[in-house]
Design a protein around this motif. Structure first.
Motif, short mmCIF file in Angstrom:
data_model
loop_
_atom_site.label_atom_id
_atom_site.label_comp_id
_atom_site.label_asym_id
_atom_site.label_seq_id
_atom_site.Cartn_x
_atom_site.Cartn_y
_atom_site.Cartn_z
N ASN A 182 -9.65 18.48 0.32
CA ASN A 182 -10.65 18.75 -0.19
C ASN A 182 -11.43 19.34 0.41
OD1 ASN A 182 -9.89 16.05 -1.68
ND2 ASN A 182 -10.01 14.87 -0.65
N TRP A 190 -2.54 11.88 4.44
CA TRP A 190 -4.41 12.05 4.73
C TRP A 190 -5.09 12.83 5.23
CZ3 TRP A 190 -8.27 12.44 8.09
CH2 TRP A 190 -8.94 11.70 8.01
N ASP A 228 -7.29 5.79 2.32
CA ASP A 228 -8.48 5.79 2.85
C ASP A 228 -8.16 4.54 4.25
OD1 ASP A 228 -9.15 8.32 2.12
OD2 ASP A 228 -10.90 7.13 1.18
N LYS A 229 -7.61 3.56 3.54
CA LYS A 229 -7.35 2.87 4.66
C LYS A 229 -6.38 3.06 5.63
CE LYS A 229 -5.59 -1.05 2.98
NZ LYS A 229 -5.04 -2.68 2.53
N CYS A 257 -2.72 10.46 -4.63
CA CYS A 257 -4.79 10.45 -4.62
C CYS A 257 -4.70 9.16 -4.66
CB CYS A 257 -4.86 11.18 -5.72
SG CYS A 257 -4.18 12.51 -6.25
N SER A 258 -4.23 7.99 -4.15
CA SER A 258 -5.24 6.78 -4.50
C SER A 258 -5.14 6.41 -3.50
CB SER A 258 -3.19 5.28 -4.32
OG SER A 258 -3.82 4.78 -3.94
N GLU A 259 -6.50 5.74 -3.91
CA GLU A 259 -7.62 5.27 -3.25
C GLU A 259 -7.43 4.56 -1.69
OE1 GLU A 259 -8.84 0.88 -5.23
OE2 GLU A 259 -10.21 2.32 -5.85
N ASP A 261 0.84 -1.12 0.25
CA ASP A 261 0.02 0.08 0.05
C ASP A 261 0.88 1.42 0.02
OD1 ASP A 261 -2.48 -1.61 0.35
OD2 ASP A 261 -2.93 -1.14 2.10
#
Length: 358
Positions: free
Chosen positions: A177, A170, A101-102, A96-98, A87
């Motif tokens: 955002n 993050w 959020d992990k 910007c990888s999803e 990850d």
């Protein structure tokens, strides 16, 4: 004309409030120019810096956070570590990888995060400040299953450094955002560097701590934010000045500093755009707050500036690159005392701006 950070007040982490709304009301009142994300340790133990940033750590489980120790031989750890490293590489190559959020900071570990981000979205300030614990401090707080501090385990230190990098990223993404034009300021809280040089820390070099700090400051800056470095104890200013941080923050109220020792480093730091956040409002005792007047702190600031200027550093350079903070977080103060301290911080900033800028 002043720059947008000149002599502004900026908040340091913890507040001893009973709910997030009260904490954010204080932020809105006294820190509207640079709102900060408060840590509410009184009502949520998970917001202690030892725990708040551990979500996503290999083999960490939030339902047993107070008993967390790292066992690098445990099968759960080895499985989690493989995923974590994959990850991390994905996220570093694509911020910007999803996958990012992990490694979020959930509301369970930061009650004020939703109202903080809403305030940033609603007001769109030029800057917004959040913080992560430093890799050196966290590695020196956590232990392995045999009771050894993780700072002595290179593999564990590497994992912690990567994890905190993801937490900082993050936070940067969340602020962006909420308000694309707002620049994030991410402070690294490193209280343990004040212990360097003491007998119990003889086996740990200042260079070890500095290398960890530099990795995190570099990562924060490379992802579009300003990096700050906070230490609330009597520490080696050389570490702060050479950390790569854009803003250095230390307790300017409680300790007398021999700035002449760091004259060349300070001049170089300020000349390159680095900023000093003077920790002038004491937060170690409510009794001290009750006896202080803003005039006392104005004079304290002037004394600090005079110490620098007598060492041939230009006064305008110092003022232009100064911010004002409390000496540390206000987590040790009651709610009323914390309000008094933060109001005094705002008043001090206003008074200094009147004197030096307008």
């Amino acid at each position: 004309m002043p720059n947008s950070l000149e002599l502004q007040p900026i908040g340091i982490g913890s507040l001893l409030f009973d709910n997030a709304d009260d904490a954010m009301n204080l932020v809105k009142r006294d820190f509207s120019k640079i709102p900060f994300l408060p840590q509410l340790t009184k009502i949520n133990k998970k917001e202690d810096m030892k725990f708040q940033f551990l979500e996503g750590m290999p083999s960490f489980y939030a339902n047993d956070f107070e008993n967390f120790v790292l066992d690098i031989h445990d099968s759960r750890f080895l499985c989690d570590l493989k995923t974590f490293n994959e990850d991390y590489e994905q996220i570093v190559s694509n911020p910007c990888s999803e996958f990012l959020d992990k490694y979020k900071i959930s509301e369970n570990f930061c009650l004020a995060l939703p109202p903080f981000l809403k305030y940033v979205k609603d007001t769109r300030p030029e800057y917004a400040k959040a913080q992560v614990v430093g890799a050196f401090t966290l590695s020196d707080d956590l232990k392995d299953k045999d009771g050894n501090y993780l700072i002595f385990n290179p593999q564990a230190v590497e994992i912690i450094t990567k994890l905190l990098s993801l937490k900082a990223l993050w936070l940067i993404r969340q602020i962006k955002n909420a308000s694309p034009d707002t620049k994030a300021i991410i402070f690294i809280d490193e209280p343990q560097i004040a212990q360097l040089g003491k007998p119990a820390y003889a086996a740990i070099s200042a260079q070890t701590a500095l290398s960890l700090i530099k990795r995190l400051t570099s990562f924060i800056k490379s992802n579009g934010a300003l990096s700050g470095l906070h230490c609330c104890g009597k520490c080696d200013l050389g570490i702060l000045l050479n950390s790569g941080a854009d803003i250095i923050n230390f307790d300017a109220f409680s300790f007398d500093w021999d700035f002449s020792k760091y004259k060349d480093e300070i001049n170089k730091f300020l000349s390159s755009g680095g900023k000093i956040a003077w920790g002038l409002v004491p937060t170690s005792s409510g009794k001290i707050i009750k006896t202080l007047k803003t005039e006392d702190l104005v004079q304290k600031f002037k004394n600090c500036v005079n110490e620098l200027t007598k060492n041939a550093i230009d006064e305008k350079l110092v003022i232009r690159n100064s911010l004002i903070t409390s000496s540390c977080g206000a987590g040790s103060l009651g709610a009323n005392e914390a309000q008094t301290a933060m109001d005094m911080l705002k008043d001090l900033s206003d008074r200094l701006k009147e004197e030096y800028i307008f």
